[in-house]
Design an enzyme around this catalytic site. Structure first.
Site, PDB file in Angstrom:
ATOM      1  N   ASP A 150       0.303  -1.068   0.384  1.00 42.15           N
ATOM      2  CA  ASP A 150       0.132   0.162  -0.081  1.00 42.15           C
ATOM      3  C   ASP A 150       0.966   1.161   0.123  1.00 42.15           C
ATOM      4  O   ASP A 150       2.097   1.316   0.461  1.00 42.15           O
ATOM      5  CB  ASP A 150      -1.070   0.404   1.791  1.00 42.15           C
ATOM      6  CG  ASP A 150      -1.659  -1.171   1.134  1.00 42.15           C
ATOM      7  OD1 ASP A 150      -2.776  -1.876  -0.172  1.00 42.15           O
ATOM      8  OD2 ASP A 150      -2.431  -1.121   2.220  1.00 42.15           O
TER       9      ASP A 150
HETATM   10  N1  URA Z   1      -1.373  -5.923   4.131  1.00 36.93           N
HETATM   11  C1  URA Z   1      -2.068  -4.540   3.978  1.00 36.93           C
HETATM   12  O1  URA Z   1      -3.038  -4.331   4.055  1.00 36.93           O
HETATM   13  N2  URA Z   1      -1.414  -3.224   2.883  1.00 36.93           N
HETATM   14  C2  URA Z   1       0.294  -3.547   3.354  1.00 36.93           C
HETATM   15  O2  URA Z   1       0.637  -3.185   2.065  1.00 36.93           O
HETATM   16  C3  URA Z   1       0.314  -5.212   2.301  1.00 36.93           C
HETATM   17  C4  URA Z   1      -0.488  -6.549   3.304  1.00 36.93           C
END
Ligand code: URA
Length: 230
Positions: A102
């Site tokens: 993310d």
């Molecule tokens: N899970 C999440 O919620 N975000 C990420 O970036 C990776 C795994």
């Protein structure tokens, strides 16, 4: 692709000619005579007929990068800097990300032009653990670990997550190991307990660990030994 298919796809050879070329041992792949029609030819393979190069082969490339928060795991974004912007490499369009993070997640990203390698790393069936350091807004309950180990139902995808391992570090931080990469998976798992993830950092993907010498935004090529681990 099989060698006989690779040769047959070239407009100049029909199937009979391909068979003959192989029997006459006139084809070399990566410098070695190849007479087996099933010999694997990849985009990285150099293929020659006598002294003529039929395919140059491009070098496979593999990098690990310490993704900082505030950059997009994509090869292009109209608004924000992307992970690829951090690489100072030629022919970046040839590279892809082996798994995403993310926007505000930091940590290990693997980048390559080898699709088979990245598939081995990311496909759920290989069950390679991805390990995250998680910081939360609320205290982490003692009951979380057993719920994560059993799996959580995600209604949107209509699936139950694979067993995950939670190791609590202190009241607001823990290490979570998951074998899949569902959309916002870690945040949704903690969201089950109405506990917001305030910082998330990926430390490891299977046997590949983020090099502590890499500051956020830095990257390096993988060693031959690291590439071979996947
Ligand atoms: N899970 C999440 O919620 N975000 C990420 O970036 C990776 C795994």
């Amino acid at each position: 692709m099989r060698l006989d298919r690779f040769l047959g796809n070239l407009p100049r050879f029909n199937r009979k000619q391909v068979r003959l070329l192989l029997i006459e041992r006139r084809i070399r792949v990566d410098g070695q005579v190849a007479s087996d029609p099933l010999h694997e030819v990849r985009e990285f393979s150099r293929v020659e007929l006598d002294d003529e190069v039929l395919q140059m082969g491009r070098p496979p490339r593999y990098f690990m990068l310490h993704k900082p928060p505030g950059c997009v795991s994509a090869t292009f974004d109209p608004q924000h800097p992307t992970v690829l912007d951090l690489l100072d490499e030629p022919d970046k369009h040839d590279l892809h990300l082996a798994g995403r993070l993310d926007f505000n997640t930091s940590g290990l990203m693997l980048i390559t032009n080898d699709g088979q390698w990245s598939r081995r790393l990311t496909q759920p069936s290989t069950k390679l653990p991805k390990v995250y350091l998680v910081h939360t807004e609320q205290p982490i309950g003692a009951d979380y670990a057993s719920v994560f180990a059993r799996g959580l139902y995600f209604a949107f995808e209509d699936l139950t997550t694979q067993p995950a391992q939670l190791d609590i570090i202190d009241s607001h931080s823990a290490r979570l190991s998951i074998v899949e990469g569902r959309y916002h998976q870690v945040k949704r798992m903690f969201g089950h307990f109405q506990n917001k993830v305030v910082a998330l950092h990926r430390e490891r993907m299977g046997p590949l660990v983020l090099d502590p010498a890499l500051a956020p935004g830095q990257y390096r090529a993988l060693s031959g030994a690291e590439i071979a681990l996947i």
